[in-house]
Design a protein around this motif. Structure first.
Motif, short mmCIF file in Angstrom:
data_model
loop_
_atom_site.label_atom_id
_atom_site.label_comp_id
_atom_site.label_asym_id
_atom_site.label_seq_id
_atom_site.Cartn_x
_atom_site.Cartn_y
_atom_site.Cartn_z
N GLN A 292 8.84 23.41 -1.95
CA GLN A 292 7.44 23.28 -2.38
C GLN A 292 7.61 22.47 -4.01
O GLN A 292 6.52 21.73 -4.16
N GLY A 293 8.42 21.84 -4.37
CA GLY A 293 8.46 21.17 -5.47
C GLY A 293 8.48 22.14 -6.88
O GLY A 293 8.19 21.29 -7.64
N LYS A 294 8.09 23.28 -6.71
CA LYS A 294 7.47 23.88 -7.85
C LYS A 294 8.14 24.97 -9.15
O LYS A 294 9.36 24.64 -8.64
N PRO A 295 8.37 24.63 -10.02
CA PRO A 295 9.55 25.19 -11.31
C PRO A 295 9.36 26.64 -11.33
O PRO A 295 8.56 27.65 -10.63
N ILE A 296 11.19 27.45 -11.22
CA ILE A 296 11.41 28.86 -11.08
C ILE A 296 11.32 29.30 -12.39
O ILE A 296 11.63 28.87 -13.04
N THR A 297 10.42 30.06 -12.57
CA THR A 297 10.66 31.38 -13.96
C THR A 297 12.32 31.78 -13.87
O THR A 297 12.23 33.11 -13.01
#
Length: 431
Positions: A292-297
């Motif tokens: 989804q193109g979201k950052p991951i922690t």
């Protein structure tokens, strides 16, 4: 509907005649003139309150009885058909948490080889229940009936053991997750402690008593710094409430083995992953966010040390579960009375090859053909441990346990399932 408080007071206050109020006041004064009279009135009020609460409890219990989603001739037929053994020397197994990740895979493996399987799951909302219902449908398509119910429901468990003389119980139902305990600690005690006791009570009372194999966790090793983790290592320093409830489970099962003769095998799972997995696991939501193109922690330990896990592919864990069932040994109690010593065992089920979380992300990037937006953060005090590493020599010796799937191979299979289940093209776009 008026509340209890509303029913104890006039509906139209202020409309009582003055002279009658005066009369009532005098009678009230006389009635409470002595201490003994006041004491009797107090007893009366206590008795009235107790009667009301008892009646309310009866109503609640009756309501649950009449609205239960199980029971009846058709229901019993489904349970019996699902429990039919279709191979020589096969077993009939009650699998709790059957619509869960490991429960689904274990149930399918047992059914495939000809054992009788009946599932039990309460389909709670810890994560998306639609995934659990999809697993239930998968099981139904393969002839496994999953009962919608809770392991804390003693009546339901008694009924199941009455309908089927289960030879084994595979207890996988539990409140999972380390971090969620900070939000809802009660759910862990309800499922992992109270639920376990309710189930063991049903197993104790059953005749014949089943052999019990249940899911403990590698989390019981807690703050232990010795690696790899062996079954003989100390487990008295839990780092999370989840770990504490699993450690409590090991002590509780030992007690039922010692007093009631239940055959008990505890399995300490090490970070299980694979198709049909849990959405709350890092590899699962990393995959979702990357697509989804979201950052991951990505959490790091002290001094920027990468966290590492002994990621274990689901097929290897299933082999360990079936091997444990096959070698469990019989319970020795009858009607709750122990006739002799019964087996009590604990095994690690891991992959024996820890991999750091950044390495995991790198493998996912290659499989998804998408670069992750990484955000490194120091690990908060939420109960996570910096690493896990399993010594599985005991399981290998007892039933030939030998993990064969490395992380790269396992993640490839998981990604293929994920893309199919959630409707993605091979280029990471939804269908």
């Amino acid at each position: 509907m008026p509340s209890l408080e509303e029913e104890l007071f006039p509906s139209t206050p202020g409309k009582v005649k003055i002279d009658r109020t005066h009369t009532i006041h005098r009678q009230f004064h006389r009635c409470f003139a002595s201490t003994s009279t006041m004491f009797l009135w107090a007893l009366f009020l206590i008795a009235l309150t107790a009667s009301y609460l008892s009646f309310q409890s009866f109503v609640d219990t009756s309501s649950k009885y009449f609205t239960a989603s199980w029971g009846g001739i058709q229901w019993e037929k489904q349970v019996r058909n699902s429990a039919l053994i279709r191979r020589p020397a096969g077993m009939s197994v009650l699998v709790t948490g059957a619509a869960g990740f490991v429960g689904t895979h274990v149930s399918l493996a047992l059914q495939k080889r000809g054992d009788g399987v009946v599932g039990l799951d309460n389909f709670n909302s810890y994560y998306d229940p639609s995934l659990k219902h999809a697993r239930k449908k998968l099981l139904a398509d393969h002839g496994v009936f999953v009962v919608d119910g809770d392991i804390n429901d003693a009546r339901l468990l008694a009924k199941l053991f009455d309908v089927v003389a289960f030879s084994h119980v595979m207890h996988l139902a539990a409140q999972a997750g380390v971090r969620y305990a900070l939000e809802n600690p009660g759910s862990y005690v309800h499922s992992n402690v109270a639920g376990l006791v309710t189930l063991l009570e049903a197993c104790k009372a059953a005749d014949p008593q089943p052999a019990v194999v249940w899911a403990s966790s590698s989390s019981v090793y807690g703050l232990n710094s010795k690696t790899p983790f062996s079954e003989s290592d100390r487990t008295d320093q839990p780092a999370s409430l989840y770990a504490a409830t699993k450690k409590a489970g090991e002590e509780i099962t030992h007690t039922y083995n010692h007093i009631h003769g239940l055959s008990i095998t505890g399995l300490r799972f090490f970070t299980v992953y694979g198709p049909w997995g849990r959405p709350d696991m890092a590899y699962f939501f990393f995959t979702r966010n990357i697509l989804q193109g979201k950052p991951i922690t990505i959490y790091r330990g002290k001094d920027r040390v990468d966290l590492a896990r002994d990621f274990t592919y689901i097929d290897d864990v299933v082999k360990g579960c079936l091997g444990s069932l096959d070698t469990a040994g019989k319970s020795t109690g009858s009607g709750g009375k122990k006739r002799g010593p019964a087996p009590y065992r604990i095994f690690n089920l891991g992959n024996t090859s820890p991999v750091t979380v950044p390495e995991l992300v790198g493998i996912l990037e290659k499989q998804l053909k998408v670069k992750a937006k990484r955000n490194y953060v120091e690990m908060p005090g939420n109960g996570d441990v910096p690493f896990t590493h399993a010594n599985v020599s005991l399981a290998r010796r007892e039933f030939g346990y030998k993990p064969t799937t490395d992380l790269q191979t396992g993640l490839k299979k998981f990604v293929k399932w994920y893309m199919s289940y959630y409707g993605y093209h091979q280029h990471g776009k939804r269908v």
